[in-house]
Write a protein that holds these residues in place. Sequence first.
Motif, mmCIF file in Angstrom:
data_model
loop_
_atom_site.group_PDB
_atom_site.id
_atom_site.type_symbol
_atom_site.label_atom_id
_atom_site.label_comp_id
_atom_site.label_asym_id
_atom_site.label_seq_id
_atom_site.Cartn_x
_atom_site.Cartn_y
_atom_site.Cartn_z
ATOM 1 N N ASN A 1 87.389 76.249 6.913
ATOM 2 C CA ASN A 1 87.471 77.029 5.960
ATOM 3 C C ASN A 1 87.290 78.308 7.924
ATOM 4 O O ASN A 1 85.938 77.778 7.975
ATOM 5 C CB ASN A 1 86.993 77.750 5.061
ATOM 6 C CG ASN A 1 87.112 78.904 5.108
ATOM 7 O OD1 ASN A 1 88.181 79.832 5.040
ATOM 8 N ND2 ASN A 1 85.295 80.401 4.569
ATOM 9 N N ARG A 2 88.460 78.763 8.015
ATOM 10 C CA ARG A 2 87.474 79.642 9.713
ATOM 11 C C ARG A 2 87.116 78.423 10.420
ATOM 12 O O ARG A 2 85.944 79.130 11.274
ATOM 13 C CB ARG A 2 87.090 80.705 9.197
ATOM 14 C CG ARG A 2 87.830 81.658 8.287
ATOM 15 C CD ARG A 2 86.824 83.068 7.427
ATOM 16 N NE ARG A 2 86.291 83.762 9.111
ATOM 17 C CZ ARG A 2 85.761 84.506 8.833
ATOM 18 N NH1 ARG A 2 84.596 84.668 8.278
ATOM 19 N NH2 ARG A 2 85.178 85.587 10.173
ATOM 20 N N GLY A 3 87.192 77.392 10.304
ATOM 21 C CA GLY A 3 86.679 76.837 11.657
ATOM 22 C C GLY A 3 85.753 76.105 10.518
ATOM 23 O O GLY A 3 85.538 75.012 11.865
ATOM 24 N N MET A 4 84.972 76.095 9.961
ATOM 25 C CA MET A 4 83.922 75.916 9.871
ATOM 26 C C MET A 4 84.129 74.817 8.398
ATOM 27 O O MET A 4 85.539 75.007 7.684
ATOM 28 C CB MET A 4 82.780 76.457 8.988
ATOM 29 C CG MET A 4 82.752 77.735 9.838
ATOM 30 S SD MET A 4 81.856 79.015 9.289
ATOM 31 C CE MET A 4 82.498 80.043 7.994
ATOM 32 N N ILE A 5 83.533 73.427 8.065
ATOM 33 C CA ILE A 5 83.723 72.358 7.506
ATOM 34 C C ILE A 5 82.480 72.187 6.934
ATOM 35 O O ILE A 5 81.374 72.609 6.482
ATOM 36 C CB ILE A 5 84.108 71.138 8.501
ATOM 37 C CG1 ILE A 5 83.356 70.614 8.732
ATOM 38 C CG2 ILE A 5 85.770 71.585 9.030
ATOM 39 C CD1 ILE A 5 83.757 69.198 10.656
ATOM 40 N N THR B 1 79.121 80.073 16.898
ATOM 41 C CA THR B 1 80.422 80.446 16.043
ATOM 42 C C THR B 1 82.045 79.694 16.453
ATOM 43 O O THR B 1 81.908 79.487 17.357
ATOM 44 C CB THR B 1 80.260 82.599 16.241
ATOM 45 O OG1 THR B 1 81.227 82.339 17.522
ATOM 46 C CG2 THR B 1 78.826 82.356 15.645
ATOM 47 N N THR B 2 82.561 80.255 14.898
ATOM 48 C CA THR B 2 83.519 79.358 15.701
ATOM 49 C C THR B 2 84.698 81.011 16.490
ATOM 50 O O THR B 2 84.485 81.683 15.909
ATOM 51 C CB THR B 2 84.210 79.369 14.256
ATOM 52 O OG1 THR B 2 84.886 80.335 13.628
ATOM 53 C CG2 THR B 2 83.967 78.171 13.170
ATOM 54 N N ASN B 3 84.738 79.691 17.266
ATOM 55 C CA ASN B 3 86.222 80.572 18.540
ATOM 56 C C ASN B 3 87.639 80.955 17.586
ATOM 57 O O ASN B 3 87.323 82.054 16.857
ATOM 58 C CB ASN B 3 86.471 79.924 19.357
ATOM 59 C CG ASN B 3 87.424 80.789 20.640
ATOM 60 O OD1 ASN B 3 87.286 82.485 20.111
ATOM 61 N ND2 ASN B 3 87.884 80.264 21.127
ATOM 62 N N LYS B 4 88.188 80.344 17.084
ATOM 63 C CA LYS B 4 89.283 80.302 16.077
ATOM 64 C C LYS B 4 89.455 80.830 15.155
ATOM 65 O O LYS B 4 90.264 81.489 14.435
ATOM 66 C CB LYS B 4 90.805 79.248 16.498
ATOM 67 C CG LYS B 4 91.930 79.222 16.613
ATOM 68 C CD LYS B 4 92.459 78.275 16.721
ATOM 69 C CE LYS B 4 94.307 78.853 16.404
ATOM 70 N NZ LYS B 4 95.320 77.742 16.764
ATOM 71 N N GLY B 5 88.088 81.162 14.538
ATOM 72 C CA GLY B 5 86.853 81.612 13.706
ATOM 73 C C GLY B 5 87.340 82.710 12.469
ATOM 74 O O GLY B 5 86.787 83.081 12.095
#
Length: 340
Positions: free
Chosen positions: A107-111, A139-143
Amino acid sequence: MEINLISDTVTKPSNEMLQHMFRAKVGDDVYKQDPTVNELEESVAGLFGKEAGLFFPSGSMANQTAIKLHTQPGDELICDKWAHVYNYEGGGMAFNSGVQAKLIDGNRGMITAAQVAESINPPDFYHSPLTTLVCIENTTNKGGGACYDLQTLKDIKDVCTTNNLKYHLDGARIWNALVAKRQHPKQFGELFDTVSVCLSKGLGAPVGSLLLGSKADMAKALRIRKVFGGGMRQAGYLAAAGLYALQHNVGRLEEDHRRAKQLGQLLAQLPWVKSVEPVETNILIFSLKDGYSEAGLIEKLKQKSIFISSLGKGKLRIVTHLDYKEVMHQYVIEAFSKLA
């Protein structure tokens, strides 16, 4: 006045940072004799509660060194499908380390821990690659600059411990997460085997990242960095910029977050915007309604000396940073408001 919101990597050193660089005491870092590099490595390692640090010319090299450190050719690492180590490091995990990735649809680059547990190959099933490493980006870049909840990271750590997996944090924008979530670096240092941190994004240094870990791991990482061609000589001039950034530019990240959130609130009200993803830090991702052109919007903004980027598939990105001043912010707000 050119306003570059393509990335937070576009910042230039301030005069104060340059003066700090000019005054740096330097030596030959390949021989570990540069006092300013040594100071930076010890300082950042101490911040995260790790035994040692190693200075790198780029975050990608730091991440790739961590992957090579923790794996053997033929192994498999687990990461989100949007992870930087998979999408934006030139296939380095395959080229440098001979490993492949098990991609998780997060979800938005997070698992989650449950997703990690489901993705581990049975270690005694020799037909499949051996799972040895989990890579997290925060933090997530693409997320869109999303920040992990600390409990989620602890739960994933438990899965790694149970299954004898190494745990690496791609903390290119960890400073943004620390400020946004009111967290302490040692909370991350105690969870991860290795942590990479970047100085040339939100903190505004011209170049440089560090890899943090145990003394034994950093001794191995030093050899890997040499193989990758990452040894630098009088790198203290660059390290001095990082030290200055740590002393002066961490707290002010709140300003970047505030401006990104204000732009997000504005875009959500505009008739040609389809959706705006949640804004937690300094990255804003939004989508246009059907019939509106990404290229057309980028060109219109370019005519107003405002530069943003396209992520493809209808998504656009804005990244705020320390060279994006309040007067620029007000100009951008007005420009967006008037766009038909």
